[in-house]
Design an enzyme around this catalytic site. Structure first.
Site, PDB file in Angstrom:
ATOM      1  CE1 TYR A 136     -13.030  -3.802  -6.122  1.00 17.89           C
ATOM      2  CE2 TYR A 136     -15.026  -2.993  -7.173  1.00 17.89           C
ATOM      3  CZ  TYR A 136     -14.397  -3.798  -6.234  1.00 17.89           C
ATOM      4  OH  TYR A 136     -15.164  -4.602  -5.418  1.00 17.89           O
TER       5      TYR A 136
ATOM      6  CG  HIS B 297      -1.985  -0.977   1.285  1.00 19.91           C
ATOM      7  ND1 HIS B 297      -2.660  -1.384   0.166  1.00 19.91           N
ATOM      8  CD2 HIS B 297      -2.527  -1.655   2.335  1.00 19.91           C
ATOM      9  CE1 HIS B 297      -3.576  -2.281   0.515  1.00 19.91           C
ATOM     10  NE2 HIS B 297      -3.512  -2.462   1.810  1.00 19.91           N
TER      11      HIS B 297
ATOM     12  CE  LYS C  35     -24.170  -3.697   0.790  1.00 18.30           C
ATOM     13  NZ  LYS C  35     -24.984  -2.453   0.653  1.00 18.30           N
TER      14      LYS C  35
END
Length: 294
Positions: A201, A110, A258
């Site tokens: 994404y 990261h 989700k």
């Protein structure tokens, strides 16, 4: 006053600041210093992400591509976690553990270009770096829920409401691993370097087989269409969630929630959306970097 003091101490325990960037306690200053001398191998594959933008999803795709190409027999659960991490129950930091891993290594981080090892920020020869980015609204919501789940698992109370988290942490850039915009723009400057592949994404969600094919080509792994479809199917959210939910690593079991685009609408107020739209305009205008929000 006692309650405020306890809360402040808990926050300090969770994160610390190094050169203006907040880090979780399992990213120590010693680990960050070690990045300057971390040796990159010529066949390393690096996945760079801001938190909650598709790290484990991309890892699964890469691992399955390498497996299908006969370049690894390890699963994604066998991979060492983030390069800069060391959890309390681990005797050695990940950057040390990675030195003992067989090639090709898949390295996760990261970190920004300024804090990552030079061999990642400025890759040479056959090193491959995949940078995954996600729209900032869904990123913020995903991280907020992840933090809540992790604290609940540790038996701790939530120390942020959504509004506090957004207004005090995410929007001003006072966030673990730094400002979202500074992070992605730091890596986006590398977009013309052939050692880098940039994925979004939202594009992966829209056409996963295409993303798998793109990653395989970047990694120079030849796969037929049937293999690409098989990998894409295995890496859909429902299948990925099952993989992560059953991981032997505690933090991976709370990663998948989700996995959709546009979930930010369930949390953002109109004013919060307006403020982040304004920040996107300020930070991203003229960079060529744009995101889909639904």
């Amino acid at each position: 006053m006692a309650e405020a003091t306890a809360r402040s101490m808990d926050d300090d325990d969770f994160t610390h600041v190094v050169k203006g960037i907040r880090y979780p306690r399992f990213v120590s200053e010693d680990n960050l210093k070690a990045m300057a001398t971390f040796d990159i191998r010529d066949d390393d594959i690096v996945i760079v992400t801001y938190p909650k933008t598709g790290t484990n999803w991309t890892l699964e795709i890469v691992n399955k591509i390498l497996s299908a190409g006969g370049r690894t027999d390890a699963s994604s659960d066998d991979m060492v976690g983030k390069l800069e991490f060391q959890y309390p129950d681990e005797p050695r930091p990940h950057h040390v553990m990675l030195q003992e891993c067989a090639s090709p290594r898949v390295i996760l981080t990261h970190l920004t270009p300024d804090t990552a090892p030079p061999g990642i920020a400025h890759p040479q020869n056959n090193v491959k770096v995949i940078v995954v980015m996600r729209n900032p609204k869904d990123t913020a919501v995903s991280f907020f829920h992840f933090e809540q789940k992790m604290r609940s698992r540790l038996g701790k109370q939530a120390h942020h409401s959504w509004d506090e988290y957004f207004m005090q942490n995410f929007l001003p850039g006072n966030h673990p691993f730094g400002c979202y915009f500074d992070h992605i723009l730091g890596w986006w400057q590398k977009r013309d370097d052939p050692h880098f592949l940039f994925l979004k994404y939202e594009d992966m969600k829209q056409d996963l087989p295409k993303a798998v094919k793109t990653v395989a080509a970047f990694l120079q792994v030849k796969l037929d269409d049937a293999s690409i479809e098989t990998i894409a199917h295995a890496c859909t959210f429902s299948n990925m969630k099952s993989t992560l939910d059953n991981s032997r690593y505690d933090d991976r079991t709370v990663m998948a929630r989700k996995g959709i685009v546009g979930d930010w609408k369930t949390m953002f107020t109109d004013e919060q959306s307006r403020l982040l739209d304004l920040k996107c305009k300020t930070k991203l205008e003229g960079t060529g970097l744009q995101f889909n929000f639904e």
